[in-house]
Design a protein around this motif. Structure first.
Motif, PDB file in Angstrom:
ATOM      1  N   UNK A 227       0.839  -1.197   0.000  1.00 12.37           N
ATOM      2  CA  UNK A 227       0.000   0.000   0.000  1.00 12.37           C
ATOM      3  C   UNK A 227       0.872   1.244   0.000  1.00 12.37           C
ATOM      4  N   UNK A 228       0.459   2.223  -0.783  1.00 11.98           N
ATOM      5  CA  UNK A 228       1.185   3.490  -0.865  1.00 11.98           C
ATOM      6  C   UNK A 228       0.824   4.348   0.355  1.00 11.98           C
ATOM      7  N   UNK A 229       1.806   4.728   1.192  1.00 11.77           N
ATOM      8  CA  UNK A 229       1.494   5.558   2.371  1.00 11.77           C
ATOM      9  C   UNK A 229       0.830   6.869   2.021  1.00 11.77           C
ATOM     10  N   UNK A 230       1.031   7.325   0.777  1.00  9.58           N
ATOM     11  CA  UNK A 230       0.409   8.588   0.370  1.00  9.58           C
ATOM     12  C   UNK A 230      -0.923   8.372  -0.333  1.00  9.58           C
ATOM     13  N   UNK A 231      -1.327   7.111  -0.489  1.00  4.59           N
ATOM     14  CA  UNK A 231      -2.592   6.815  -1.151  1.00  4.59           C
ATOM     15  C   UNK A 231      -3.774   6.970  -0.204  1.00  4.59           C
ATOM     16  N   UNK A 232      -4.997   6.668  -0.702  1.00  2.00           N
ATOM     17  CA  UNK A 232      -6.204   6.847   0.132  1.00  2.00           C
ATOM     18  C   UNK A 232      -6.159   6.045   1.424  1.00  2.00           C
ATOM     19  N   UNK A 233      -5.737   4.761   1.321  1.00  2.00           N
ATOM     20  CA  UNK A 233      -5.697   3.935   2.533  1.00  2.00           C
ATOM     21  C   UNK A 233      -4.612   4.434   3.472  1.00  2.00           C
ATOM     22  N   UNK A 234      -3.441   4.738   2.914  1.00  2.00           N
ATOM     23  CA  UNK A 234      -2.351   5.219   3.753  1.00  2.00           C
ATOM     24  C   UNK A 234      -2.699   6.503   4.482  1.00  2.00           C
ATOM     25  N   UNK A 235      -3.364   7.428   3.794  1.00  2.00           N
ATOM     26  CA  UNK A 235      -3.730   8.693   4.444  1.00  2.00           C
ATOM     27  C   UNK A 235      -4.753   8.464   5.562  1.00  2.00           C
ATOM     28  N   UNK A 236      -5.694   7.587   5.322  1.00  2.00           N
ATOM     29  CA  UNK A 236      -6.692   7.311   6.362  1.00  2.00           C
ATOM     30  C   UNK A 236      -6.033   6.696   7.598  1.00  2.00           C
ATOM     31  N   UNK A 237      -5.117   5.745   7.374  1.00  2.00           N
ATOM     32  CA  UNK A 237      -4.453   5.103   8.512  1.00  2.00           C
ATOM     33  C   UNK A 237      -3.549   6.091   9.234  1.00  2.00           C
ATOM     34  N   UNK A 238      -2.872   6.970   8.479  1.00  2.00           N
ATOM     35  CA  UNK A 238      -2.000   7.956   9.107  1.00  2.00           C
ATOM     36  C   UNK A 238      -2.799   8.929   9.972  1.00  2.00           C
ATOM     37  N   UNK A 239      -4.045   9.221   9.560  1.00  2.00           N
ATOM     38  CA  UNK A 239      -4.868  10.139  10.343  1.00  2.00           C
ATOM     39  C   UNK A 239      -5.297   9.512  11.669  1.00  2.00           C
ATOM     40  N   UNK A 240      -5.563   8.194  11.638  1.00  2.00           N
ATOM     41  CA  UNK A 240      -5.941   7.484  12.870  1.00  2.00           C
ATOM     42  C   UNK A 240      -5.155   6.183  12.906  1.00  2.00           C
ATOM     43  N   UNK A 241      -3.933   6.226  13.454  1.00  2.00           N
ATOM     44  CA  UNK A 241      -3.016   5.088  13.304  1.00  2.00           C
ATOM     45  C   UNK A 241      -3.394   3.851  14.110  1.00  2.00           C
ATOM     46  N   UNK A 242      -4.206   3.968  15.145  1.00  2.00           N
ATOM     47  CA  UNK A 242      -4.469   2.803  15.986  1.00  2.00           C
ATOM     48  C   UNK A 242      -5.602   1.944  15.430  1.00  2.00           C
ATOM     49  N   UNK A 243      -6.717   2.559  15.139  1.00  2.00           N
ATOM     50  CA  UNK A 243      -7.832   1.792  14.566  1.00  2.00           C
ATOM     51  C   UNK A 243      -8.791   2.772  13.901  1.00  2.00           C
ATOM     52  N   UNK A 244      -9.621   2.242  13.009  1.00  2.00           N
ATOM     53  CA  UNK A 244     -10.569   3.093  12.314  1.00  2.00           C
ATOM     54  C   UNK A 244     -11.471   2.284  11.398  1.00  2.00           C
ATOM     55  N   UNK A 245     -12.415   3.015  10.748  1.00  2.00           N
ATOM     56  CA  UNK A 245     -13.372   2.401   9.830  1.00  2.00           C
ATOM     57  C   UNK A 245     -13.471   3.310   8.613  1.00  2.00           C
ATOM     58  N   UNK A 246     -13.164   2.783   7.413  1.00  2.00           N
ATOM     59  CA  UNK A 246     -13.085   3.617   6.215  1.00  2.00           C
ATOM     60  C   UNK A 246     -13.832   2.938   5.070  1.00  2.00           C
ATOM     61  N   UNK A 247     -14.223   3.750   4.109  1.00  2.00           N
ATOM     62  CA  UNK A 247     -14.804   3.246   2.862  1.00  2.00           C
ATOM     63  C   UNK A 247     -13.866   3.657   1.729  1.00  2.00           C
ATOM     64  N   UNK A 248     -13.217   2.663   1.088  1.00  2.00           N
ATOM     65  CA  UNK A 248     -12.222   2.954   0.042  1.00  2.00           C
ATOM     66  C   UNK A 248     -12.344   1.926  -1.068  1.00  2.00           C
ATOM     67  N   UNK A 249     -11.822   2.316  -2.235  1.00  2.00           N
ATOM     68  CA  UNK A 249     -11.646   1.370  -3.334  1.00  2.00           C
ATOM     69  C   UNK A 249     -10.304   0.692  -3.114  1.00  2.00           C
ATOM     70  N   UNK A 250     -10.292  -0.617  -2.859  1.00  2.00           N
ATOM     71  CA  UNK A 250      -9.060  -1.321  -2.510  1.00  2.00           C
ATOM     72  C   UNK A 250      -8.112  -1.355  -3.711  1.00  2.00           C
ATOM     73  N   UNK A 251      -6.838  -1.009  -3.508  1.00  2.00           N
ATOM     74  CA  UNK A 251      -5.911  -0.852  -4.638  1.00  2.00           C
ATOM     75  C   UNK A 251      -5.713  -2.111  -5.463  1.00  2.00           C
ATOM     76  N   UNK A 252      -5.868  -3.279  -4.872  1.00  2.00           N
ATOM     77  CA  UNK A 252      -5.554  -4.506  -5.613  1.00  2.00           C
ATOM     78  C   UNK A 252      -6.559  -4.818  -6.706  1.00  2.00           C
ATOM     79  N   UNK A 253      -7.841  -4.524  -6.485  1.00  2.00           N
ATOM     80  CA  UNK A 253      -8.869  -4.878  -7.462  1.00  2.00           C
ATOM     81  C   UNK A 253      -9.816  -3.732  -7.786  1.00  2.00           C
ATOM     82  N   UNK A 254      -9.681  -2.588  -7.101  1.00  2.00           N
ATOM     83  CA  UNK A 254     -10.537  -1.446  -7.354  1.00  2.00           C
ATOM     84  C   UNK A 254     -11.947  -1.581  -6.836  1.00  2.00           C
ATOM     85  N   UNK A 255     -12.265  -2.619  -6.047  1.00  2.00           N
ATOM     86  CA  UNK A 255     -13.616  -2.813  -5.502  1.00  2.00           C
ATOM     87  C   UNK A 255     -13.781  -1.948  -4.256  1.00  2.00           C
ATOM     88  N   UNK A 256     -14.898  -1.222  -4.205  1.00  2.00           N
ATOM     89  CA  UNK A 256     -15.152  -0.366  -3.033  1.00  2.00           C
ATOM     90  C   UNK A 256     -15.596  -1.242  -1.868  1.00  2.00           C
TER      91      UNK A 256
END
Length: 716
Positions: A227-256
């Motif tokens: 995962x790219x730390x500067x990508x959507x998932x990386x930015x979400x995790x960096x904002x809340x590094x311990x735990x969280x709940x996000x809605x993203x298109x997963x980089x491996x297959x593009x499925x939301x």
């Protein structure tokens, strides 16, 4: 009527429109609420699954870490040569370890050059260096504790599934780097676990390092993912590094997906669990579909029923218009019949009383009348007036329109005090038996009306026995009113139960066909001149207006039993006994009274009588002028005496206006009948019932003025 019919048709038309618009609006609202609810449920499922995944990963890594620490303790004091010498035994130990832990592919002990001293796969291990593996060289320069490497492919001659290494540094006694202890962990172990717990469509699991490298993935990937730390998932995790709940298109297959992530405590690892948003929407659509399966037919059926109702209503209104004239004629006939029965009974009794009064007046006008005869005629007039007042009282009681004066009294004591009056009333040939309880049976009712009701029941029993037999009076507590032929549909409840007063006779009884009519006004089986038919109707009206009931059971040839039920009150509500006021007329001694009466003859009667007793009278014929007199100078009046029923402002309105304006003058009201008083009572004001005597009026006025003087004296 025609306007009401038009309104009903218009209402049905609006209801037809609403039967479509309202379900659509409700469906839109319900769909929005359902989507939010479905997403919340999915989030909770994700959080619960994430808890399971985190707990599983934590236990796996803790188990591996503990096993590596134990191995390190075993070889801590051993040199490389000693380890090679003991290789067969150590090989067996490592093999037992890897066999006992399904997540392990193999376990290794390396020297400082990256060559395997012992492993769990083969014995002895081939001469081969693994110094280029990340799980080895990460420990060379410094002690970093437990290291978790990236996914690797086995190196020849070793074969099998991919793995990632979990390793710890081997130190000498002086802290020098002397090698590594490593365990090869199978990603497929986690994937099989995820497959077991992720049975829902669209389930997703992943485990990766904090630098974004994926260690395992479900569904399985055909290639490595970082995962790219500067990508959507990386930015979400960096904002809340311990735990969280996000809605993203997963980089491996593009499925939301809706994904929850959490860092494994004490390790540089993240675990995640989630659902595809399409699967969440599918759940929502399935729920909405269930609503539509029932909602669409129900809406269509409702619309059809309303359309049929509209058509049927139009037909009924057309038919009703044709029958209206005949129905009006029938209703007119029924009203005339009921009015004839009522007025006939009233007219008969009142004509008798008026005849007595007229004859007595004529005789009083004759010359040379002796004092004895004059007194007899005056007494006859007074008795006739009293009987007329009683007749009116009985009519009002039946209609439940009489202004009662409720008070708390013991029924047993009141029955005992009536015994002496009942004996001469019933006659010497009738035996009276009373069964009274020892415990107090308190009720709140009009005591005078209670005595009248009891006398009416006793008189009815006497007539049923033709003046000879036995009457039993019985008082007892009761919890409910039983169903009887008298009124099977009426049941009354009270917080403290009821007090039952039964009057049983040994008379001829009442036929079953007549039981339903015995409480009707003027209904009687007696001969003409032997009864008005209002006695039992007075009992019925008094019972209902007092919150109770009257019932009857009877058997022809064996007598009847009438039961009067009144709501019971607790003993603590019984007031202190006071001596009865038997004083005659009270002298006015200059007391000033404002008399408000629209009937001039009655007003003059009251004014003349009170003036003779020494009262100072100011007479007005309406409440508006009376209020003006009080506003001008209220201090010159000691008491206000007002009729209730007057044109415009009533006496009750006048009394309320006096209180609202803060005018400190006592108020005494009088009435023969008032709809307002029968419903709401006298609102705390003194009341004198018409017809009244001057003696009674003077006592009430004097008492009201005296209460004011006592209150003013206490205030001073």
């Amino acid at each position: 009527m025609q306007r009401a019919q038009r309104n009903s048709l218009r209402l049905l038309q609006w209801m037809m429109a609403a039967s479509l618009a309202l379900p659509i609006a409700l469906f839109v609202i319900a769909a929005s609420i359902s989507y939010t609810s479905t997403r919340d449920v999915a989030d909770r499922e994700i959080e619960r699954t994430l808890d399971v995944v985190h707990e599983h990963a934590l236990k796996v890594f803790e188990t591996i870490d503990r096993s590596l620490a134990e191995l390190n303790e075993v070889v801590r004091a051993l040199s490389d040569d000693t380890i090679r010498a003991r290789e067969p035994a150590l090989h067996r130990r490592l093999k037992r370890l890897s066999d006992s832990l399904p997540q392990l592919k193999s376990a290794w002990i390396f020297d400082a050059d990256g060559r395997a001293l012992v492993n769990s796969l083969v014995s002895p291990p081939p001469e081969q260096s693994f110094a280029d593996r990340n799980y080895f060289y990460a420990h060379i320069d410094q002690s970093i504790g437990t290291f978790i490497g990236t996914a690797l492919t086995p190196r020849l001659p070793y074969q099998g599934a991919r793995f990632f290494g979990v390793s710890r540094r081997r130190d000498s006694d002086d802290g020098r780097f002397i090698g590594v202890i490593q365990a090869s962990v199978l990603p497929e172990y986690f994937e099989s676990f995820y497959a077991r717990i992720g049975s829902d469509p669209g389930s997703f699991f992943a485990m990766g390092r904090t630098d974004g490298a994926m260690l395992t993935h479900f569904p399985r990937l055909d290639h490595d993912l970082r995962l790219d730390p500067t990508g959507p998932v990386g930015r979400e995790i960096a904002a809340r590094p311990e735990h969280g709940l996000i809605t993203v298109a997963w980089p491996s297959d593009g499925i939301e997906r809706r994904i929850g992530y959490r860092r494994v405590a004490g390790y540089p690892i993240y675990v995640s669990a989630g659902l595809e948003t399409s699967a969440i929407r599918a759940r929502w659509l399935a729920t909405i579909g269930q609503h539509l399966v029932f909602g669409l037919p129900a809406t269509a059926l409702l619309f059809l029923l309303l359309a049929l109702a509209l058509r049927r209503t139009q037909q009924i209104q057309a038919e009703a218009a044709k029958r209206r004239e005949a129905e009006e004629a029938l209703k007119h006939s029924q009203r005339l019949e009921a009015l004839g029965q009522l007025t006939g009974g009233v007219a008969h009794d009142f004509n008798n009383l008026l005849t007595v009064i007229r004859a007595s007046v004529d005789l009083l006008n004759r010359p040379q009348l002796t004092e004895e005869r004059r007194q007899r005629y005056i007494t006859a007039i007074a008795d006739a007036v009293a009987r007329a007042a009683k007749l009116t009282s009985q009519l009002l009681a039946f209609a439940r329109r009489q202004t009662l004066k409720p008070e708390v009294f013991d029924v047993s004591e009141r029955m005992q005090s009536l015994r002496d009056m009942l004996a001469p009333l019933l006659g010497p040939a009738i035996e009276i038996a009373m069964r009274l309880p020892t415990e107090p049976c308190l009720v709140r009712a009009d005591a005078g009306q209670f005595e009248t009701a009891l006398i009416n029941m006793a008189t009815n029993a006497r007539d049923a026995m033709q003046g000879k037999g036995r009457i039993t009076f019985k008082v007892e507590p009761a919890t409910t009113v039983p169903d009887t032929l008298a009124d099977a549909s009426s049941q009354t409840s009270a917080n403290h139960g009821f007090v039952s007063v039964t009057v049983s006779d040994t008379g001829i009884g009442i036929p079953a066909a007549r039981l339903g009519r015995i409480f009707e006004p003027f209904f009687t089986t007696k001969q003409v001149g032997h009864g008005t038919g209002l006695g039992l109707s007075q009992v019925f009206g008094f019972a209902r207006q007092s919150g109770g009931e009257v019932t009857v059971t009877s058997e022809v040839g064996h007598g009847s039993t009438f039961s009067l039920y009144l709501p019971r009150v607790p003993p603590e509500l019984l007031p202190q006994r006071q001596a009865p006021n038997t004083a005659p007329a009270v002298a006015g001694s200059g007391m000033s009274v404002l008399v408000v009466e629209d009937n001039i003859e009655l007003a003059n009667f009251a004014a003349d009588g009170l003036t003779e007793l020494g009262y100072s009278i100011t007479l007005v014929d309406n409440a508006t002028d009376a209020l003006a007199e009080l506003v001008l100078d209220a201090d010159r009046f000691d008491v206000v005496f007002s009729d209730v029923v007057m044109p415009g402002m009533t006496g009750l309105d006048l009394a309320q206006a006096i209180c609202d304006r803060g005018i400190d003058v006592p108020i005494v009201l009088t009435t023969g009948y008032s709809q307002a008083l029968s419903q709401d009572g006298v609102a705390g004001f003194e009341l004198v019932q018409k017809p009244y005597s001057i003696e009674e009026l003077s006592r009430v006025l004097h008492r009201a003025a005296r209460i004011r003087r006592v209150r003013d004296g206490a205030a001073e």
